[in-house]
Design a protein around this motif. Structure first.
Motif, PDB file in Angstrom:
ATOM      1  N   THR A 193      13.689   2.807 -12.161  1.00  0.00           N
ATOM      2  CA  THR A 193      13.104   2.797 -13.793  1.00  0.00           C
ATOM      3  C   THR A 193      14.231   3.096 -14.605  1.00  0.00           C
ATOM      4  O   THR A 193      13.953   1.370 -16.070  1.00  0.00           O
ATOM      5  CB  THR A 193      12.604   4.036 -14.146  1.00  0.00           C
ATOM      6  OG1 THR A 193      10.823   4.658 -13.428  1.00  0.00           O
ATOM      7  CG2 THR A 193      12.136   4.156 -15.791  1.00  0.00           C
ATOM      8  N   LYS A 194      15.341   3.322 -14.486  1.00  0.00           N
ATOM      9  CA  LYS A 194      16.191   2.652 -15.627  1.00  0.00           C
ATOM     10  C   LYS A 194      16.921   1.041 -15.263  1.00  0.00           C
ATOM     11  O   LYS A 194      17.181   0.678 -15.975  1.00  0.00           O
ATOM     12  CB  LYS A 194      17.430   3.883 -15.215  1.00  0.00           C
ATOM     13  CG  LYS A 194      18.749   3.750 -16.159  1.00  0.00           C
ATOM     14  CD  LYS A 194      19.489   5.401 -16.089  1.00  0.00           C
ATOM     15  CE  LYS A 194      21.143   4.973 -16.776  1.00  0.00           C
ATOM     16  NZ  LYS A 194      21.764   6.016 -17.515  1.00  0.00           N
ATOM     17  N   LYS A 195      16.764   0.882 -13.941  1.00  0.00           N
ATOM     18  CA  LYS A 195      17.349  -0.484 -13.892  1.00  0.00           C
ATOM     19  C   LYS A 195      16.408  -1.660 -14.568  1.00  0.00           C
ATOM     20  O   LYS A 195      16.682  -2.551 -15.299  1.00  0.00           O
ATOM     21  CB  LYS A 195      17.290  -0.875 -11.853  1.00  0.00           C
ATOM     22  CG  LYS A 195      18.200  -2.180 -11.844  1.00  0.00           C
ATOM     23  CD  LYS A 195      17.635  -2.251 -10.226  1.00  0.00           C
ATOM     24  CE  LYS A 195      16.798  -2.262  -9.229  1.00  0.00           C
ATOM     25  NZ  LYS A 195      16.536  -2.383  -7.979  1.00  0.00           N
ATOM     26  N   ARG A 196      14.907  -1.199 -14.655  1.00  0.00           N
ATOM     27  CA  ARG A 196      14.689  -2.676 -15.343  1.00  0.00           C
ATOM     28  C   ARG A 196      14.531  -1.895 -16.774  1.00  0.00           C
ATOM     29  O   ARG A 196      13.999  -2.740 -17.500  1.00  0.00           O
ATOM     30  CB  ARG A 196      13.248  -1.970 -14.918  1.00  0.00           C
ATOM     31  CG  ARG A 196      13.025  -2.645 -12.953  1.00  0.00           C
ATOM     32  CD  ARG A 196      11.468  -2.358 -12.236  1.00  0.00           C
ATOM     33  NE  ARG A 196      11.390  -3.043 -11.817  1.00  0.00           N
ATOM     34  CZ  ARG A 196      10.091  -3.357 -10.604  1.00  0.00           C
ATOM     35  NH1 ARG A 196       9.338  -4.100 -11.676  1.00  0.00           N
ATOM     36  NH2 ARG A 196      10.528  -3.209  -9.006  1.00  0.00           N
ATOM     37  N   GLY A 197      15.246  -0.916 -17.277  1.00  0.00           N
ATOM     38  CA  GLY A 197      14.358  -0.832 -18.753  1.00  0.00           C
ATOM     39  C   GLY A 197      13.531  -0.187 -18.854  1.00  0.00           C
ATOM     40  O   GLY A 197      13.335  -0.819 -20.016  1.00  0.00           O
ATOM     41  N   LEU A 198      12.631   0.568 -18.415  1.00  0.00           N
ATOM     42  CA  LEU A 198      11.244   0.856 -18.780  1.00  0.00           C
ATOM     43  C   LEU A 198      11.301   2.198 -19.056  1.00  0.00           C
ATOM     44  O   LEU A 198      12.438   3.191 -19.014  1.00  0.00           O
ATOM     45  CB  LEU A 198      10.938  -0.061 -17.547  1.00  0.00           C
ATOM     46  CG  LEU A 198      10.415  -0.756 -16.990  1.00  0.00           C
ATOM     47  CD1 LEU A 198       9.268  -0.420 -15.586  1.00  0.00           C
ATOM     48  CD2 LEU A 198       9.505  -1.810 -18.435  1.00  0.00           C
ATOM     49  N   ASP A 199      10.601   3.108 -19.940  1.00  0.00           N
ATOM     50  CA  ASP A 199      10.243   4.075 -20.467  1.00  0.00           C
ATOM     51  C   ASP A 199       9.610   5.548 -18.864  1.00  0.00           C
ATOM     52  O   ASP A 199       9.956   6.404 -19.126  1.00  0.00           O
ATOM     53  CB  ASP A 199       9.465   4.205 -21.560  1.00  0.00           C
ATOM     54  CG  ASP A 199       9.668   3.339 -22.149  1.00  0.00           C
ATOM     55  OD1 ASP A 199      11.405   3.414 -23.006  1.00  0.00           O
ATOM     56  OD2 ASP A 199       9.152   2.399 -22.749  1.00  0.00           O
ATOM     57  N   GLY A 200       9.393   4.822 -18.015  1.00  0.00           N
ATOM     58  CA  GLY A 200       8.800   5.570 -16.260  1.00  0.00           C
ATOM     59  C   GLY A 200       8.389   4.871 -16.190  1.00  0.00           C
ATOM     60  O   GLY A 200       7.867   3.559 -16.128  1.00  0.00           O
ATOM     61  N   ILE A 201       7.830   5.907 -15.333  1.00  0.00           N
ATOM     62  CA  ILE A 201       7.345   5.201 -13.649  1.00  0.00           C
ATOM     63  C   ILE A 201       6.086   6.204 -13.623  1.00  0.00           C
ATOM     64  O   ILE A 201       6.002   6.812 -13.872  1.00  0.00           O
ATOM     65  CB  ILE A 201       8.068   4.848 -12.469  1.00  0.00           C
ATOM     66  CG1 ILE A 201       7.569   4.706 -11.356  1.00  0.00           C
ATOM     67  CG2 ILE A 201       8.799   6.488 -12.114  1.00  0.00           C
ATOM     68  CD1 ILE A 201       8.838   3.889  -9.931  1.00  0.00           C
ATOM     69  N   VAL A 202       5.072   5.240 -12.823  1.00  0.00           N
ATOM     70  CA  VAL A 202       3.420   6.045 -12.458  1.00  0.00           C
ATOM     71  C   VAL A 202       3.546   5.378 -11.289  1.00  0.00           C
ATOM     72  O   VAL A 202       3.130   4.253 -10.451  1.00  0.00           O
ATOM     73  CB  VAL A 202       2.265   5.688 -13.068  1.00  0.00           C
ATOM     74  CG1 VAL A 202       1.084   6.286 -12.177  1.00  0.00           C
ATOM     75  CG2 VAL A 202       2.679   5.799 -14.275  1.00  0.00           C
TER      76      VAL A 202
END
Length: 269
Positions: A193-202
């Protein structure tokens, strides 16, 4: 008395394992018939082709779950199917729309409060969570035994009028090695999640429902419909809730929730 409808913006389910004797299709069918939603994510292992290679098992309730999903798609619900490892054969389909259902390897979901969440099954993290092929082989066979024991236990409970209870999930929670694997899986999910610069993962895959936040990133595991009977809901304000069914005519119990601008993990069950 007719039961109340469940209204939500988005519903995420995974690890249904239709075609497996351990699938709790009747519980899921009960939920799907009660929800009013805009979007449904099928986050992998919806059909268990691995189990059906060993033995064909397709009772009426399993067929009805598929028919209900197709009916929802025809009636305007946006259905996104992200195949997992047990239904990986579906990853070969490149057509963007099959029977009004979109099939894709991963997705980016934007919540009502503009959080961007990576949606993926999670088997891509296997190399980081289990380093030994031998350990993985033994674990798979022990898990199959646990599921058999779970079926047997609940048949006996049903005879005495008791609700469904997951013995397999309880046993896993008491084993330190299982907790270690779950922790590694969660950490791998946060890193992606951090690597992709997103806010979270489902995600799903490990049959362990969870909704937690760490360092501003959200980890949501939808759980499964083999042991836990859980689903992830997003309401129209962007709040995420993890819900659990225990028997077919029950009201779903909220396990946990995540609110915008709130960092706490709330246990409600």
């Amino acid at each position: 008395m007719p039961q109340a409808r469940l209204n939500a913006r988005t519903l995420f389910i995974s690890d249904v394992h239709l075609g497996s004797k351990d699938c709790k299709a009747e519980f899921l069918l009960h939920l799907l018939k009660r929800v009013d939603i805009e979007r449904l994510y099928l986050v992998g292992d919806i059909v268990d082709f691995w189990a059906m290679k060993r033995q064909i098992f397709w009772p009426d309730q399993h067929h009805k779950v598929l028919q209900q999903i197709l009916a929802m798609a025809r009636n305007g619900v946006e259905v996104i199917y992200i195949p997992g490892n047990h239904d990986e054969v579906m990853r070969k389909y490149r057509h963007p729309d099959v029977a009004s259902i979109r099939i894709q390897r991963q997705a980016i979901h934007t919540t009502a409060d503009n959080k961007r969440l990576l949606v993926m099954h999670g088997d891509a993290f296997d190399a980081e969570t289990c380093h030994s092929r031998w350990l993985s082989f033994v674990g798979d066979h022990l898990y199959d035994f646990l599921l058999w024991l779970n079926r047997t236990t609940n048949r006996i409970r049903n005879l005495f009028g008791h609700n469904y209870w997951s013995l397999s999930a309880y046993v896993k929670s008491q084993i330190g090695k299982a907790e270690e694997v779950i922790g590694r899986y969660r950490a791998a999910s946060f890193r992606e999640t951090k690597k992709r610069g997103l806010d979270g993962i489902v995600c799903g895959h490990i049959h362990h429902p969870e909704l937690v936040e760490s360092d501003g990133l959200l980890y949501a595991n939808t759980g499964d419909w083999v042991e836990n009977c859980t689903a992830l809901f997003e309401n129209h304000d962007g709040e995420l809730s993890l819900m659990k069914y225990t028997f077919s005519d029950a009201q779903p119990a909220r396990l946990s929730r995540f609110r915008r601008r709130r960092r706490a993990y709330n246990n409600a069950a």
